[in-house]
Every structure is written in structure tokens, then in C-alpha cells.
Scaffold this active site. Structure first.
Site, PDB file in Angstrom:
ATOM      1  N   GLU A 111      29.612 -19.086 -24.293  1.00  0.00           N
ATOM      2  CA  GLU A 111      28.743 -19.588 -25.362  1.00  0.00           C
ATOM      3  C   GLU A 111      28.742 -18.595 -26.518  1.00  0.00           C
ATOM      4  OE1 GLU A 111      25.007 -20.353 -23.388  1.00  0.00           O
ATOM      5  OE2 GLU A 111      25.665 -22.309 -22.691  1.00  0.00           O
ATOM      6  N   HIS A 243      18.542 -24.409 -32.741  1.00  0.00           N
ATOM      7  CA  HIS A 243      19.857 -24.612 -32.115  1.00  0.00           C
ATOM      8  C   HIS A 243      20.731 -25.349 -33.118  1.00  0.00           C
ATOM      9  CE1 HIS A 243      22.969 -25.774 -29.294  1.00  0.00           C
ATOM     10  NE2 HIS A 243      22.389 -25.046 -28.352  1.00  0.00           N
ATOM     11  N   ARG A 294      23.708 -17.977 -32.830  1.00  0.00           N
ATOM     12  CA  ARG A 294      23.064 -19.216 -33.265  1.00  0.00           C
ATOM     13  C   ARG A 294      22.465 -19.200 -34.657  1.00  0.00           C
ATOM     14  NH1 ARG A 294      20.009 -21.039 -27.891  1.00  0.00           N
ATOM     15  NH2 ARG A 294      21.992 -21.517 -26.920  1.00  0.00           N
ATOM     16  N   HIS A 355      14.514 -24.861 -31.179  1.00  0.00           N
ATOM     17  CA  HIS A 355      15.009 -24.842 -29.806  1.00  0.00           C
ATOM     18  C   HIS A 355      14.284 -23.850 -28.916  1.00  0.00           C
ATOM     19  CE1 HIS A 355      17.952 -25.264 -26.613  1.00  0.00           C
ATOM     20  NE2 HIS A 355      18.237 -23.990 -26.655  1.00  0.00           N
ATOM     21  N   ARG A 390      17.557 -14.853 -29.925  1.00  0.00           N
ATOM     22  CA  ARG A 390      17.958 -14.866 -28.517  1.00  0.00           C
ATOM     23  C   ARG A 390      19.434 -15.201 -28.347  1.00  0.00           C
ATOM     24  NH1 ARG A 390      18.273 -19.052 -24.413  1.00  0.00           N
ATOM     25  NH2 ARG A 390      17.738 -20.549 -26.024  1.00  0.00           N
TER      26      ARG A 390
END
Ligand code: FAD
Ligand code: SIN
Length: 538
Positions: A111, A243, A294, A355, A390
Site C-alpha cells: 500500500e 482516503h 495518502r 477516512h 497515518r
């Protein structure tokens, strides 16, 4: 007054992890405000980050987490979580979570922001498998009582002791030790007082403060608001994570398209019909392209949508072998097919959506808050793991590591937790029902809309000031309701949403720079000396 040894508010990954450890030595009561699997845990898609590959190292996972966190992570927390990750995965496997495996080893996906393949998963529905395994284990344990459909309203503190002189007050700051919670039983409409030697908040995030969010309906920041009202410090609330890829669909508003789609080669493209239509745009924004962290990808999409007046951009993995796509993303494939989109043949329309709540109740490495007898774990807490942003798949991990840490701390310090004293029952003087329920719904919608518009991906001083002004007005209205009418689940949630929104805006206004998830056009630079935003009640 039902009494257990330990009370846990929340039945997601964090709450049930703590419950299972505690239940070996004491009686545990777990409250959930809807179904036991109604929190974000059940919706998690991508997976759980852990160093399990031979070529990977703890140092690399620590570095990736801190690069994403833009300088605000607390290193000792990051080390603690990363180093405990493999053990957390082993315990989940022991509980029967059927992680995908290949040639005898766990299959690891990739990811954004991760320098290695490091995400263990159960297809593209990891959270569902984890949540079901935890619920099954909790149900099977004789020392765990599960109470769904209970909405915790406020923490019970020294101020609520039967022998305390002052009356009930909305502002409970400086309230001493925590003894449990008042909670509304939504079936009977009655409010019960639940007392315990120790209380753990595991209530999840506050995503529903925003109009568009991937989080389920109950993500209304209840634990953060309750802890704040009781006198706990709350930190880094300005760092709301958006997100990059939520499905754009006028009916299905919160369906996530996992980051693993980009991890496995998916491209972000401009839709046809605009200059550069059909072309990838991430290479223009970051050398890591679609696999940048992100905040960068979400801001790039937001920029392109605003620049070109688009409704959405495209996420395209149709260049990959259809069997590979169906094999890796079976649930997303089926869900999209039901909506008329075949992701093996065509691109998926996506937009960013709220998100994850990086900020929360300030805790230490054992999950302890500022108040004796109160712990906070999981998304409602701020442990120092995430900093200003995060890293993907670090959040379920935090739930397992801190759920375990808090439970072990309580067991190790059992002697310092006295039995609860006699406590006042809930004040039942507010007996009349409101005849204007519709106002609650309207206020909820208004709040979520202006938070999206004024406190979203890109902020300005003026927008933040406007939001602060509106929150003040709505808070006045809702407090009036709260003081005069019988409480309902909707009213409790709206009160908490407003409290959380106020904390987000206060934190955003206090940060005079841009960093990680917080971008303010009036302060576009990062100030190297800036630290955490810690709000102190009162
Ligand atoms: P939750 O799982 O949200 O549980 C909260 C619990 O608290 C619920 O039981 C709820 O009923 C209860 N509760 C709340 N308020 C009250 C109240 N007032 N009274 C009583 N009970 C209450 N993270 C990853 O690491 N990997 C992923 O792949 C991933 N994918 C995600 C996909 C989606 C769509 C979403 C929304 C999030 C994803 N995340 C992912 C984030 C992760 O799922 C959450 O951060 C994590 O599950 C939070 O767990 P939790 O136990 O803290 O809270
Ligand atoms: C995703 O699957 O993209 C979500 C992962 C996460 O939020 O950590």
C-alpha cells in the site's frame, strides 16, 4: 447499578482485543452502540501492516511510519507498535483469522507509503474476518458479557458519587477518578449507570463529522467527546485523514476502494473529455506516483477535481489480467459489478473522502489517559503512532497492540483500582420528548456539510473561522435540547459530533503551518519547530 471488574465501551478491534486479555483474570462488560460489528473494524479492506518478509526490517517499517507522519510521530510509540506487530498477527491467526497465504507463507500486499510488501490480509475484506473472529472468541468466553444497542452518554466520575455535593453539570472538567459510564439502552429507552474498577474507551473515530466519509454511521467521536468533557486532554484533532479513493456513486456514498488496488498496479487517471483525459496525473505530483502517502494523493486528486471542474477521477486497474484482479479483490469486484462497473474492463470513478481520525484522547504507552481509572485505545486515542498522517494499515495494528497493552497494564496494577463507590443514578428529570426531532437531523446535515466545505482537505483561516462560528451556534441549540428533553441516540451523537467538530476546528486554528493532513492556504509552509496540538479542557 450493574457492576463488573472492567468496563469496555466499544466492540471493535481495540475493545475486543482488550476484553479477551482481561477476561483471563476478571469479569468484563463490553458495550456497543449498535450491532457488535457496527464499527469501522468490520469495514477494513486492505489489511494489517507487519514486518514478516525476509527482506523487510523493523527499521524500515518505523521509517515509513515516520515519513508519512511528517515529523510528529512519537518514536517510542512507533517502535513499540512495529515491534509488537508480528506477535499481534500470530495471535489473530491463533483466533482463526484466515489470512491469505501462498507457498506456506502469509501473502503480503503493498500500500501507499510502504517501502516493502508488508500487509497481511484476508482477500479485500480483512476487517470483516477479524471482527467475526474476535466476536466469536468473546462470545465463547464465560467472563465476557456483550451488550449491543447501548449508547454510552457520559463518563461517571467522582462528581457522580452519591456522596458528592454538587449537582449534575455539563462541564465535568477536573472530575477526578472515572467509575464507568451512563448509557442509554436503545430498546427500553432507559439510561443505566454501569460501574467498574477500570473503564476503557474503544469507541472508534469521528469520521461522520464530515459529509463524505468511508466510516460507518456510528463514527461520531463519542469517546473523544466524553473524555474531553470529563477532563482529558485531546491532541492532534486537525489531522483528519482523507482516503484518496472512495467510490463516486450518487447512491452508495461511502464505499472504499482499497489502497491495495494502487498497490497492485492501479493507476489514477483524468476522465475523458478534459485536457489530458485518459492520462495518469500522479507522476506530476510526486516521484512515488500512485504509491505516495495518502495526504499527497488525496490533495492531488482534490487539486485536479477543482482545477478541471470534475466530479471524480478514474482509478484504473483494467490493464491487469482479469483473473488477477478478481482474485485479489473479489468483494470489490462483486460490489462494483452490482453497480454496473466491471473493474477488469473499465476504470472506477473515485473521490477522496474522510477516512480516519488521527487525533484523539491523549494516551501513554499503556493506554492510560489523564484520569485515574480511564484508558483509551484504538482510533479514539492519540498514542503518537500516526503523527500528522497515518500510514496505511497501521491502524488495525494499533488497536491490537494498544488493546493488549491497556489490558495488561490494568492486570499488572490491579491493586490500585478500588471497587466503585455508590453512584447517583441518571437524572430522570428530563422526561418530555422533543417534538422537533427534525431539527436534530437538520443540524447534523448542516454540520457535516460545512465541515466538508470549510474544514476539509484544503483549509483557510477564513473558512475555519466560519466553521467555528457555526459550531458555536449549533452547540447552543443542541445543549438547550440536551438539557430539556429525554436523550435519544441521535441527540447523543449530534452532541458528540459538535464537540468533536469544535476540537477539530480549534486544533486547526492553533496550527499556523501546513503539515501532513493539515493544509492551510494561509500558512502553506511547514514550520520545523511546530509540535503536537494538545488541547487542555477548561
Ligand atoms: P471501531 O471498530 O470503529 O469500533 C468502535 C466501537 O465503539 C463499536 O463497537 C461502536 O459500537 C462502539 N461505540 C462507539 N460509540 C459508542 C457509544 N457512545 N456507546 C457504546 N459504544 C460505542 N485500518 C487498517 O489498519 N487497515 C485497513 O485495511 C483499514 N481499512 C479501512 C476501511 C474502511 C472503510 C474504514 C472506515 C477504516 C479502515 N481502516 C483500516 C481503519 C480501521 O478500520 C479503524 O481505525 C479501526 O477498525 C478502529 O477500530 P476501533 O476498535 O478503534 O473502533
Ligand atoms: C485501504 O484498504 O485502503 C485502507 C487501508 C487503511 O485505511 O489503512
Amino acid at each position: 447499578m450493574p457492576s463488573h471488574d472492567v468496563l469496555i465501551v466499544g466492540s471493535g478491534a481495540a475493545g475486543l482485543t482488550a476484553a479477551l486479555v482481561l477476561a483471563e483474570r476478571c469479569r468484563v462488560l463490553v458495550l456497543a452502540k449498535g450491532a457488535l460489528d457496527g464499527g469501522s473494524t468490520a469495514w477494513a479492506q486492505g489489511g494489517i501492516a507487519a514486518v514478516l518478509d525476509e527482506g523487510d526490517t523493523f527499521d524500515d517499517h518505523i521509517r515509513d511510519t515516520m515519513v508519512a507522519g511528517a515529523g510528529l510521530n512519537r518514536r517510542e510509540t512507533v517502535e513499540f507498535v512495529v515491534e509488537n506487530a508480528p506477535e499481534a498477527i500470530r495471535r489473530l491467526a491463533d483466533l482463526g483469522v484466515p489470512f491469505n497465504a501462498e507457498s506456506g507463507a502469509l501473502h503480503l500486499t503493498r500500500e501507499g507509503g510502504h517501502s516493502h510488501r508488508r500487509i497481511v490480509h484476508v482477500d479485500d475484506a480483512t476487517g470483516w474476518a477479524v471482527q467475526q473472529a474476535l466476536i466469536a472468541a468473546a462470545k465463547a468466553h464465560p467472563n465476557i458479557t456483550l451488550r449491543p444497542d447501548m449508547v454510552a452518554i457520559d463518563l461517571v466520575t467522582d462528581r457522580h458519587r452519591a456522596d458528592h455535593r454538587a449537582g449534575h453539570s455539563g462541564d465535568q472538567s477536573g472530575s477526578g477518578r472515572v467509575w464507568g459510564v451512563y448509557a442509554l439502552d436503545t430498546a427500553s429507552g432507559r439510561v443505566e449507570c454501569f460501574a467498574a474498577r477500570a473503564t476503557i474507551l474503544a469507541t472508534g473515530g469521528a469520521g461522520r463529522t464530515y459529509l463524505f466519509s468511508t466510516a460507518p454511521r456510528g463514527a461520531t467521536g463519542d469517546g473523544i467527546a466524553m473524555a474531553w468533557r470529563a477532563g482529558c486532554r485531546v491532541s492532534n484533532m486537525e489531522f483528519m485523514q482523507f482516503h484518496p479513493t472512495c467510490l463516486y456513486n450518487l447512491e452508495v456514498k461511502n464505499f472504499l476502494i482499497t489502497e491495495a488496488v494502487r498497490g497492485e498496479g492501479g493507476h489514477l487517471k483524468l476522465p475523458p473529455g478534459v485536457p489530458g483525459g485518459g492520462e495518469r496525473f500522479m507522476p506530476r505530483f510526486d516521484p512515488r506516483e500512485e504509491l505516495a502517502p495518502r495526504d499527497i494523493v488525496a490533495r492531488a486528486i482534490d487539486h485536479e477535481i477543482k482545477r478541471l471542474g470534475l466530479d471524480y477521477v478514474h482509478l484504473d486497474i483494467s490493464h491487469k489480467d482479469p483473473d488477477f484482479v478478481r482474485g485479489h479483490f473479489p468483494n470489490i469486484y462483486e460490489r462494483l459489478l452490482g453497480l454496473g462497473i466491471d473493474m477488469t474492463k473499465e476504470p472506477i470513478p473515485v473521490v477522496p473522502a474522510q477516512h480516519y481520525t488521527c487525533g484523539g484522547v491523549l494516551i501513554d504507552l499503556a493506554g492510560r489517559t489523564d484520569l485515574d481509572g480511564l484508558y483509551a485505545v484504538g482510533e479514539c486515542s492519540e498514542s503518537g503512532l500516526h503523527g500528522a498522517n497515518r500510514l496505511a494499515s497501521n491502524s488495525l495494528l494499533e488497536c491490537f497492540v494498544f488493546g493488549d497493552a491497556a489490558a495488561n497494564d490494568i492486570l499488572a496494577r490491579w491493586d490500585v483500582f478500588p471497587a466503585p463507590p455508590a453512584l447517583r443514578p441518571w437524572d430522570e428529570s428530563r422526561v418530555s420528548d422533543s417534538d422537533e426531532e427534525v431539527v436534530i437531523k437538520q443540524n447534523w446535515t448542516e454540520l457535516r456539510r460545512f465541515m466538508w466545505n470549510y474544514v476539509g482537505i484544503v483549509r483557510t483561516n477564513k473558512r475555519l473561522e466560519r466553521a467555528a462560528h457555526r459550531i458555536k451556534l449549533l452547540k447552543g441549540e443542541v445543549n438547550d435540547y440536551y438539557g430539556n428533553f429525554r436523550v435519544t441516540a441521535d441527540l447523543i451523537e449530534l452532541r458528540n459530533l459538535l464537540q468533536t467538530a469544535e476540537l477539530i476546528v480549534k486544533s486547526a486554528r492553533a496550527r499556523r503551518e501546513s503539515r501532513g493532513l493539515h493544509f492551510n492556504e494561509d500558512y502553506p509552509q511547514t514550520q520545523p519547530a511546530a509540535r503536537d496540538t494538545v488541547l487542555v479542557p477548561g
